[in-house]
Design a protein around this motif. Structure first.
Motif, PDB file in Angstrom:
ATOM      1  N   SER A 226      37.026  33.602  36.723  1.00 15.35           N
ATOM      2  CA  SER A 226      36.295  34.737  37.315  1.00 15.35           C
ATOM      3  C   SER A 226      37.105  35.560  38.303  1.00 15.35           C
ATOM      4  CB  SER A 226      35.049  34.207  38.045  1.00 15.35           C
ATOM      5  OG  SER A 226      35.428  33.453  39.193  1.00 15.35           O
ATOM      6  N   SER A 229      37.067  39.229  37.214  1.00 15.56           N
ATOM      7  CA  SER A 229      35.741  39.817  36.999  1.00 15.56           C
ATOM      8  C   SER A 229      34.837  39.750  38.228  1.00 15.56           C
ATOM      9  CB  SER A 229      35.050  39.112  35.827  1.00 15.56           C
ATOM     10  OG  SER A 229      34.978  37.707  36.061  1.00 15.56           O
ATOM     11  N   HIS A 230      34.952  38.681  39.003  1.00 18.39           N
ATOM     12  CA  HIS A 230      34.077  38.464  40.154  1.00 18.39           C
ATOM     13  C   HIS A 230      34.832  38.367  41.482  1.00 18.39           C
ATOM     14  CE1 HIS A 230      31.819  36.819  36.725  1.00 18.39           C
ATOM     15  NE2 HIS A 230      30.718  36.701  37.452  1.00 18.39           N
ATOM     16  N   LEU A 234      33.661  39.642  45.378  1.00 15.30           N
ATOM     17  CA  LEU A 234      32.893  38.723  46.216  1.00 15.30           C
ATOM     18  C   LEU A 234      33.678  38.326  47.466  1.00 15.30           C
ATOM     19  CD1 LEU A 234      33.617  35.382  46.039  1.00 15.30           C
ATOM     20  CD2 LEU A 234      32.869  35.758  43.684  1.00 15.30           C
ATOM     21  N   ASP A 305      33.480  28.472  38.934  1.00 13.67           N
ATOM     22  CA  ASP A 305      33.376  28.828  37.522  1.00 13.67           C
ATOM     23  C   ASP A 305      32.924  27.612  36.724  1.00 13.67           C
ATOM     24  OD1 ASP A 305      34.462  31.210  38.387  1.00 13.67           O
ATOM     25  OD2 ASP A 305      36.484  30.773  37.638  1.00 13.67           O
ATOM     26  N   THR A 323      29.594  31.251  38.450  1.00 10.77           N
ATOM     27  CA  THR A 323      29.889  32.582  37.911  1.00 10.77           C
ATOM     28  C   THR A 323      29.646  32.586  36.403  1.00 10.77           C
ATOM     29  OG1 THR A 323      32.224  32.071  37.528  1.00 10.77           O
ATOM     30  CG2 THR A 323      31.642  32.974  39.682  1.00 10.77           C
ATOM     31  N   ASP A 345      26.328  36.980  38.010  1.00  6.36           N
ATOM     32  CA  ASP A 345      26.940  37.905  37.064  1.00  6.36           C
ATOM     33  C   ASP A 345      28.007  38.736  37.766  1.00  6.36           C
ATOM     34  OD1 ASP A 345      25.342  37.192  34.842  1.00  6.36           O
ATOM     35  OD2 ASP A 345      23.693  38.418  35.618  1.00  6.36           O
ATOM     36  N   SER A 346      28.964  39.227  37.001  1.00  7.80           N
ATOM     37  CA  SER A 346      30.037  40.020  37.598  1.00  7.80           C
ATOM     38  C   SER A 346      29.492  41.266  38.291  1.00  7.80           C
ATOM     39  CB  SER A 346      31.065  40.412  36.532  1.00  7.80           C
ATOM     40  OG  SER A 346      30.451  41.155  35.483  1.00  7.80           O
ATOM     41  N   ALA A 349      28.598  40.486  41.883  1.00  6.82           N
ATOM     42  CA  ALA A 349      29.590  39.845  42.742  1.00  6.82           C
ATOM     43  C   ALA A 349      29.677  40.508  44.113  1.00  6.82           C
ATOM     44  CB  ALA A 349      30.957  39.855  42.067  1.00  6.82           C
TER      45      ALA A 349
END
Length: 427
Positions: A226, A229-230, A234, A305, A323, A345-346, A349
Motif C-alpha cells: 500500500s 496507493s495509501h 495517510l 497490509d 489497507t 480504501d486508498s 487514506a
C-alpha cells in the motif's frame, strides 16, 4: 530501452556475485574463530536456504528457538553465504554454513538431528527432504490469509505447525486428501511470548500509530502493498496533526520489483525525518531494525497490509486497520478475519485521522477483535503458545523414538533371517 534494462540486470547480477563471494570469505573467517560444533549434539535443525534479504523470516524465531534449545539443542543449516553472514552477526541459534549438498550430508552425518524445521517454501528445501529418518516440519514465518498459506506444498512436509483453528479451516478448504488431524499441529504464536526491543521515544499523550506495509509483490494476485496507493497520503495526514506519533516499518523488500514503490517508500522516510526536525518532541520513528515486538505492543492502532503483520498485530489483541489492495486482481481470502476487519480504501487514506479515532472508540470493533484473536491463536495467555510449541516438538521426538525402535527391530529381524539362511547353507 531493452539494452539499458539488460545492462542494469547484468550489473545487478555482477554486484550480487561479488557480494556473495565476499560473504563466503567473511563467514568462513568468522566460523574459524568459533568452537567447532560438538558431534552428535543437535536434535533440531532449522533449514534456511535464503539470503540476507529474507532474514525477517528467521529473526522472529530466534527467541522461541533459544527457549526450545534448553531442552532440544538447535542449529541453523544456512545454505546462503549472505544469510549465514547475517545469522552470525545477530542473536541467532548456532549456525552451520552448508552451501553444498555435500556439506549438508557431512554435517547431518555427524549429528543426531531428528526434527528439521522450515520457515519458508524455498525450492532448495527439496534438497533436504531427501534425508529420511527425521521429521520435516513447516513452521512458516507468520500467520496470514494470503494464498501462500494454503499452498499444496504443505503436503511435502511430514507435519506443519499452524497457529490455530483459522489456519486449520483455511487448509481444509483448499487441500485435497490432506490428513489435518495427524499432520497439522496447532501451536498458536510463540513469538508473541517474546516481544522485544526498547521504545526509541519517551511515551506521552500522543496517539501512536504503527504503519507496517508489505512489499509490492511480484505478481498481480499478490499486489498487497500500500505504500504507493495509501502510504504517502495517510502518513502526511498523521504528521500534520501534531497529536500523533508514527512508527513506520516497511517490508525490507519494498521496491525490489517496482522502483516507483521504492521511491514512495523513501519519500515517506524523508517526511518523517523532516517532521522530527521541525518538532523533535514528535519522535516519529522509521523502523528497519531486526526486532519485532515493541512496535506491536506500543501502538494504539496499527495500519497494515494483507500480510503476516495483520496476524502479528492480531496476536497482540490491539486495534488495527487493514489497507484494501488497490489492484483488483489481488486475491483476498474473506473467509476469515478479513471478512470482518476494518478496511481502509486508498480513497480514504487522507482521512486516516478520523478512521483511527473511530476504531479506537468503537467498543463493538474491540469485541469482534477479541473473538478473532481466539479463533486464530487460541489461548494467548503469556506462555501458553510457547508451551504448545514445546509440546509439539516433544510429541515428534516421541514419535521419532517409536519409529527408530521399529526400524532397529526390522533390521534385527533381517540380520536373524540372514544368519538362518547362512546356517541352512552350512547344513
Amino acid at each position: 530501452m531493452g539494452i539499458v534494462s539488460d545492462a542494469k540486470k547484468a550489473t545487478a547480477l555482477l554486484r550480487k556475485a561479488v557480494d556473495s563471494r565476499s560473504a563466503v570469505r567473511e563467514v568462513r573467517r568468522t566460523l574459524s574463530h568459533l568452537p567447532a560444533h560438538p558431534s552428535h549434539h543437535y536434535r533440531v535443525a532449522v533449514y534456511f536456504a535464503d539470503g540476507a534479504v529474507n532474514m525477517y523470516q528467521m529473526r522472529q524465531w530466534y527467541k522461541p528457538l533459544a527457549e526450545l534449545a534448553r531442552t532440544w539443542p538447535v542449529v541453523v543449516l544456512s545454505r546462503s553465504a549472505t544469510g549465514a553472514r547475517a545469522l552470525l552477526s545477530e542473536d541467532a541459534p548456532p549456525v552451520a554454513f552448508v552451501p553444498t549438498v555435500r556439506d549438508v550430508e557431512r554435517f547431518i552425518a555427524d549429528q543426531d538431528i531428528r526434527v528439521v524445521l522450515y520457515v519458508n517454501q524455498n525450492t532448495r528445501n527439496f534438497q533436504m527432504f531427501r534425508y529420511g529418518r527425521r521429521w520435516h516440519v513447516f513452521i512458516n514465518h507468520g500467520e496470514s490469509d494470503k494464498m501462500y498459506m494454503t499452498t499444496n506444498q504443505y503436503k511435502a512436509y511430514d507435519y506443519a505447525f499452524i497457529a490455530g483453528e483459522a489456519a486449520r479451516e483455511r487448509l481444509e478448504r483448499v487441500l485435497w486428501d490432506y490428513d489435518l488431524d495427524r499432520r497439522a499441529i496447532q501451536i498458536g504464536r510463540p513469538q508473541a511470548d517474546h516481544y522485544s526491543g526498547a521504545l526509541p521515544y519517551t511515551p506521552d499523550e500522543r496517539t501512536v500509530v504503527l504503519y507496517a506495509p508489505t512489499w509490492e509483490g511480484d505478481r498481480p494476485s499478490a499486489h498487497y502493498g500500500s505504500i504507493r496507493s495509501h502510504g504517502e497520503a495517510l502518513v502526511h495526514a498523521l504528521l500534520a496533526t501534531g497529536r500523533h506519533r508514527v512508527i513506520y516499518r516497511p517490508h525490507p523488500r519494498s521496491g525490489v520489483v517496482d522502483p516507483a514503490y521504492g521511491d514512495a517508500n523513501r519519500r515517506i522516510i524523508a517526511a518523517l525525518h523532516a517532521a522530527n526536525a521541525a518538532d523533535p518532541a514528535s519522535a516519529h520513528v522509521f523502523d528497519d531494525g531486526p526486532e519485532l515486538g515493541w512496535q506491536l505492543a506500543a501502538a494504539d492502532v496499527a495500519i497494515v497490509d494483507i500480510s503476516a503483520m495483520v496476524y502479528d498485530r492480531l496476536a497482540a489483541d490491539r486495534p488495527l486497520i487493514i489497507t484494501r489492495p488497490a489492484d483488483p486482481e489481488a486475491l483476498i481470502d474473506t473467509n476469515g478475519y478479513l471478512s470482518a476487519c476494518e478496511w481502509l480504501d486508498s480513497a480514504d487514506a487522507g482521512r486516516i485521522v478520523a478512521e483511527t479515532d473511530r476504531v479506537l472508540g468503537d467498543d463493538a470493533a474491540v469485541a469482534r477483535l477479541e473473538q478473532w484473536v481466539r479463533h486464530y491463536f487460541g489461548d494467548t495467555t503469556p506462555g501458553a503458545a510457547t508451551a504448545r510449541f514445546h509440546a509439539a516438538v516433544d510429541r515428534l521426538m516421541d514419535e521419532w523414538d517409536h519409529w527408530h525402535a521399529r526400524t532397529l527391530a526390522r533390521e534385527d529381524e533381517g540380520d536373524d533371517e540372514l544368519d538362518n539362511d547362512e546356517a541352512e547353507l552350512d547344513d
